[in-house]
Design an enzyme around this catalytic site. Structure first.
Site, PDB file in Angstrom:
ATOM      1  N   HIS A 165     -13.444  11.629   4.788  1.00  0.00           N
ATOM      2  CA  HIS A 165     -12.600  12.803   5.363  1.00  0.00           C
ATOM      3  C   HIS A 165     -11.286  12.627   4.562  1.00  0.00           C
ATOM      4  CE1 HIS A 165     -10.386  15.995   7.363  1.00  0.00           C
ATOM      5  NE2 HIS A 165     -11.619  16.201   7.982  1.00  0.00           N
ATOM      6  N   ALA A 184     -16.312   8.541   8.631  1.00  0.00           N
ATOM      7  CA  ALA A 184     -16.876   7.497   9.086  1.00  0.00           C
ATOM      8  C   ALA A 184     -16.964   7.520  10.752  1.00  0.00           C
ATOM      9  CB  ALA A 184     -16.119   6.083   8.523  1.00  0.00           C
ATOM     10  N   ARG A 222       0.894  -1.204  -0.051  1.00  0.00           N
ATOM     11  CA  ARG A 222       0.076   0.031   0.126  1.00  0.00           C
ATOM     12  C   ARG A 222       0.969   1.139  -0.054  1.00  0.00           C
ATOM     13  NH1 ARG A 222      -3.314  -2.860   3.589  1.00  0.00           N
ATOM     14  NH2 ARG A 222      -5.359  -3.458   2.624  1.00  0.00           N
ATOM     15  N   TYR A 250     -12.540   9.792  -0.768  1.00  0.00           N
ATOM     16  CA  TYR A 250     -13.833   9.247  -0.165  1.00  0.00           C
ATOM     17  C   TYR A 250     -13.681   9.542   1.488  1.00  0.00           C
ATOM     18  CZ  TYR A 250     -16.839   5.887   1.961  1.00  0.00           C
ATOM     19  OH  TYR A 250     -18.232   5.365   2.495  1.00  0.00           O
ATOM     20  N   VAL A 298      -8.392  11.721   7.174  1.00  0.00           N
ATOM     21  CA  VAL A 298      -8.505  10.468   8.090  1.00  0.00           C
ATOM     22  C   VAL A 298      -8.075   9.066   7.423  1.00  0.00           C
ATOM     23  CG1 VAL A 298     -10.124   9.213   9.686  1.00  0.00           C
ATOM     24  CG2 VAL A 298     -10.269  11.772   9.201  1.00  0.00           C
ATOM     25  N   SER A 343     -15.122  -3.021   7.872  1.00  0.00           N
ATOM     26  CA  SER A 343     -16.094  -2.481   8.818  1.00  0.00           C
ATOM     27  C   SER A 343     -15.448  -2.124   9.927  1.00  0.00           C
ATOM     28  CB  SER A 343     -16.803  -3.925   9.476  1.00  0.00           C
ATOM     29  OG  SER A 343     -17.636  -4.401   8.402  1.00  0.00           O
ATOM     30  N   THR A 344     -15.761  -1.176  10.900  1.00  0.00           N
ATOM     31  CA  THR A 344     -15.161  -0.683  12.167  1.00  0.00           C
ATOM     32  C   THR A 344     -15.879  -1.523  13.423  1.00  0.00           C
ATOM     33  OG1 THR A 344     -15.039   1.324  10.969  1.00  0.00           O
ATOM     34  CG2 THR A 344     -14.804   1.157  13.484  1.00  0.00           C
ATOM     35  N   TYR A 350       0.676   4.484  -2.308  1.00  0.00           N
ATOM     36  CA  TYR A 350       0.226   5.950  -1.950  1.00  0.00           C
ATOM     37  C   TYR A 350       1.360   6.880  -2.450  1.00  0.00           C
ATOM     38  CZ  TYR A 350      -2.805   3.478   1.307  1.00  0.00           C
ATOM     39  OH  TYR A 350      -3.901   2.760   1.963  1.00  0.00           O
ATOM     40  N   GLN A 361     -10.423  -0.631  10.323  1.00  0.00           N
ATOM     41  CA  GLN A 361      -9.604  -1.670   9.309  1.00  0.00           C
ATOM     42  C   GLN A 361      -9.403  -2.830  10.073  1.00  0.00           C
ATOM     43  OE1 GLN A 361      -6.689   0.688   7.361  1.00  0.00           O
ATOM     44  NE2 GLN A 361      -7.992   1.855   6.325  1.00  0.00           N
TER      45      GLN A 361
END
Length: 262
Positions: free
Chosen positions: A94, A124, A66, A92, A97, A234-235, A70, A166
């Site tokens: 904020h 989120a 990743r 997507y 964040v 999901s969180t 980036y 994550q």
């Protein structure tokens, strides 16, 4: 200042509707629009209102680290800014964040003498507070990326809310769209069970992207999380285990009546 400029904005979580008027103005007026968003309708909307639109998602590749992705995004952003263009980048949620490229691009642009800024957006976490009815001012709130939480053994207080982002891809450093649940998830749950009981109720949460959909709010015991999780982004929300006890000496120093503990 050099002639190029950089403005980074966010779409919020729900489809288009959470984009602020200020962010929309920058999107429409950009001489070059770059974006990383999560859904096809938003992509179509961005291309419709700005013909210079270009997706940065092309840098994602299965198995690719990743961080490499980036840094390639950052370089593409800065190339456009160095060309003297008024650049707007859309992320997507904020844009500040869990978005490494946004912060790195702004830092490098400023070092090179360009005007660079970030506009706030709905994250989120904002949706989580609203959907779960949580006031972070009541007992405090701790927020960590799941892999970071384990690797650095972050200190936390079980009398305060704990949010792990994550967590479904904990331990995964490469982009892999085929992964539904990380092989390392049981390690995270095992670690948490050192501080919370196996039957401590937690919430698997995912914000709704569309007005016609409801957010995912799944209440379940901590031990059963690996059995039911099927959404890698999901969180995990973990409510306080027990109320905190006040420091009586500090109450006295602050002039607050000790009756507050009752």
């Amino acid at each position: 200042m050099n002639s190029g400029s950089l403005t980074i904005v966010g779409t919020g979580i729900r489809l288009i509707s959470q984009i602020t008027p200020e962010a929309r103005t920058y999107i429409e007026q950009a001489e070059k629009l770059l974006f990383v968003v999560a859904d096809l309708p938003t992509i179509a909307w961005l291309k419709k209102i700005n013909s210079t639109s270009e997706s940065l998602s092309v840098f994602y590749q299965p198995g690719k680290n990743r961080l490499t992705t980036y840094l390639e995004m950052v370089e593409r952003i800065l190339t456009c800014v160095r060309d003297g263009l008024k650049v707007c980048v859309v992320f997507y949620g904020h844009p500040g964040v869990f978005v490494y490229p946004s912060h790195e691009a702004i830092k490098r642009a400023r070092l090179e003498g360009f005007c660079a800024r970030m506009l706030p957006a709905i994250s989120a976490e904002d949706c989580l507070f609203a959907d779960l009815g949580i006031d972070p001012g009541t007992s405090g709130c701790q927020s960590f990326e799941a892999t970071d939480f384990l690797v650095y053994k972050r200190k936390f207080d079980t009398s305060s809310s704990l949010i792990l982002w994550q967590f479904g891809i904990v331990g995964e450093l490469s982009f892999n769209p085929e992964i539904r649940v990380s092989r390392c998830l049981p390690i995270l749950i095992e670690y948490l069970q050192q501080y919370y009981s196996s039957d401590h109720e937690v919430i698997i949460y995912e914000a709704a992207q569309y007005h016609i959909c409801e957010p995912v709010i799944q209440r379940i015991s901590l031990a059963k999380v690996p059995e039911v999780l099927d959404a890698p982004m999901s969180t995990l929300y973990i409510p306080p285990k027990a109320p905190a006890s006040p420091d009586l000496e500090m109450l006295d120093r602050l002039g607050i009546p000790r009756s507050i503990q009752e």
